[in-house]
Each structure stands twice: as C-alpha cells, then as structure tokens.
Design a protein around this motif. Sequence first.
Motif, PDB file in Angstrom:
ATOM      1  N   THR A 131     -26.882  83.423   5.659  1.00  0.00           N
ATOM      2  CA  THR A 131     -27.794  83.408   4.507  1.00  0.00           C
ATOM      3  C   THR A 131     -27.377  84.346   3.387  1.00  0.00           C
ATOM      4  N   GLU A 178     -33.453  83.685  -0.373  1.00  0.00           N
ATOM      5  CA  GLU A 178     -34.191  82.557   0.191  1.00  0.00           C
ATOM      6  C   GLU A 178     -34.253  82.615   1.723  1.00  0.00           C
ATOM      7  N   GLY A 179     -33.120  82.942   2.346  1.00  0.00           N
ATOM      8  CA  GLY A 179     -33.092  83.029   3.802  1.00  0.00           C
ATOM      9  C   GLY A 179     -33.999  84.129   4.327  1.00  0.00           C
ATOM     10  N   ARG A 181     -36.812  85.206   2.831  1.00  0.00           N
ATOM     11  CA  ARG A 181     -38.192  84.733   2.688  1.00  0.00           C
ATOM     12  C   ARG A 181     -38.567  83.797   3.831  1.00  0.00           C
ATOM     13  N   THR A 182     -37.638  82.928   4.205  1.00  0.00           N
ATOM     14  CA  THR A 182     -37.875  82.015   5.327  1.00  0.00           C
ATOM     15  C   THR A 182     -38.093  82.788   6.621  1.00  0.00           C
ATOM     16  N   LEU A 183     -37.248  83.786   6.858  1.00  0.00           N
ATOM     17  CA  LEU A 183     -37.339  84.566   8.093  1.00  0.00           C
ATOM     18  C   LEU A 183     -38.642  85.371   8.150  1.00  0.00           C
ATOM     19  N   LYS A 185     -41.482  84.576   6.857  1.00  0.00           N
ATOM     20  CA  LYS A 185     -42.577  83.652   7.181  1.00  0.00           C
ATOM     21  C   LYS A 185     -42.507  83.191   8.630  1.00  0.00           C
ATOM     22  N   GLU A 186     -41.308  82.903   9.104  1.00  0.00           N
ATOM     23  CA  GLU A 186     -41.131  82.448  10.494  1.00  0.00           C
ATOM     24  C   GLU A 186     -41.570  83.508  11.493  1.00  0.00           C
TER      25      GLU A 186
END
Length: 299
Positions: A131, A178-179, A181-183, A185-186
């Motif tokens: 990422t 971006e990666g 932000r995804t992590l 949330k996950e």
Amino acid sequence: MKSISLIGVPMDLGQMRRGVDMGPSAIRYAGVVERLENIGHTVRDRGDVLIEAAERVQDPSTNLRNLKAVAKGNTELAITVDKVITEGDFPLVLGGDHSIAMGTIAGLARHYSNLGIIWYDAHGDLNTGETSPSGNIHGMPLAVSLGIGHPTLTSIHGDSPKIKPENIVIIGARSLDEGERTLIKEKGIKVYTMHEVDRLGMTQVMDETISYLKEKNLDGVHLSLDLDALDPQEAPGVGTPVPGGATYRESHLAMEMLEESKLITSAEFVEVNPILDEKNKTAATAVALIGSLFGEKLL
C-alpha cells in the motif's frame, strides 16, 4: 520519581531525507537529561544503538527501502528495550525516524501481553509494501507491530503480532493513505484526526483517550510521539511536515494529562531532523514535551 533509561537510535534508513540520524544528539544537546534530572528523576543515558552504515536499496519485489538494515537496527533496539525493562527502568527512546517504533514495541512486547499504544502523529504509519506510495518503512511501524507486513519486520524479536488494534489510539492524524484508511476501518482502530481535535478540543480528546485505554485492562501503555504531529510552524525540523497540526500548547496539555493519568510506561520521541530545523527549535520542543510528560510543573 522514575528511573529512566535514555536510548538513542540514530536511524535514517526508514525514509529518504538525510539528517534524522542526528535527532538523538540534537535532543540531548537541547538538554533532555538535565530537564529530567531537574524534575527529580534518575536518568541513565545508555548511549546510541549501533546503526551500521548501509547501502540504500529498494527491492522492486517488496517495494521496501533498506529492509535488512532497518530490521537489523530495530532488532538491536528491541534487545536494548527488553533489557531496560528487565532492569526495572522506564525506557525513553529518542529517534531517528519512526521505523524505530518497530524495535521499541518488539522489546516492550516481551513484558506486556496487553500493551496499549498512543500514536501521536500526523500519519497513521499503517502502510505495507503493497500500500505504500514510497516504500519508506517509517510509514509502516504500526502495521508491522500489528503483524501486518513483511515477515522480516513482523518477526523482529519474537512473536507477531505485538499489539492489538483495539488497544491503539491515534491522535493528530491529518495525512492518511488509502490503504491506511481501509486498514483503520477493517481493524476498528480508534483515531482522532485534527478534525476531532479542532471540534472537540484537546482536553476532551485526551479525556476520551485515557478513559478508552483504562477500560482495556492494559498492563502497560506506550507513547509514540512523532514531532510532525505538531504544526510545522511549531516543529519545522521534521522529514514529512503536514500543515494544520497540533499547537505547542495543545501538545503540552496532552502530555500533562498523560502524566496525571499515570498510564504511560514507556515513550519514544522521533523524527527530529536538525538539518531541516531552525536553531534546534524542534529538538527543544521535544525536550519541553518530555518535561511535561514526566511531571514538570510551572508552579
């Protein structure tokens, strides 16, 4: 009063801008030992972890810069932190770039099975080789400590993961890839961006952070403070400055509230780069914040 072991880590391999390896010297020059001793603490300066000169390389297959050299330096740091805690001292680590947090946390993880983390930083440092836009490992230490990333890094000084996502609070974030932000949330990682700091005020942010961590039955809490959490006007000597950061006074308040909470069992202050600084202003700011964290009072 505490018995504090000071550990310098002159690491500049986790990113591309030279000079951050002089951060520990700059913080010492700004009077960190004297500041802590004047408060009444006992300070043992253990000198610097040996960071060997290394050829700067980026492996196209992993998108990681200086992987082996960064892992080696962090392994040495982990061993040192492990020893300091075994001897009963409070580890205070001076960076160096933020990749050193991998070594600090790896050393702590040998002693704390349920470690809390306060990540005071403009960045999430939750990237991986997949990422990361740059391949700079100083943008990955929190992910690595969660067991996410290259095995050479996640396996530093033992088992992986070293920490749990629900035990992390990030404060001051304003630049997330971006990666990341995804992590976030996950994994359900708690984050106070500068939007929340502005909207709620630092007092409420810290009150909520302290309450959140106190509910977790933690056996220790580590503070990892990147000077780029502060606005570049307050801390110009950092490698990745981001406008719109925490003020000098907000950051002091945060440190004062952490000291009052008695939660913090280890700390590191990173990313001071004297080459980019103005008259050692950023190192002096780091020392002043360390003073507040360790109980310095005006009256």
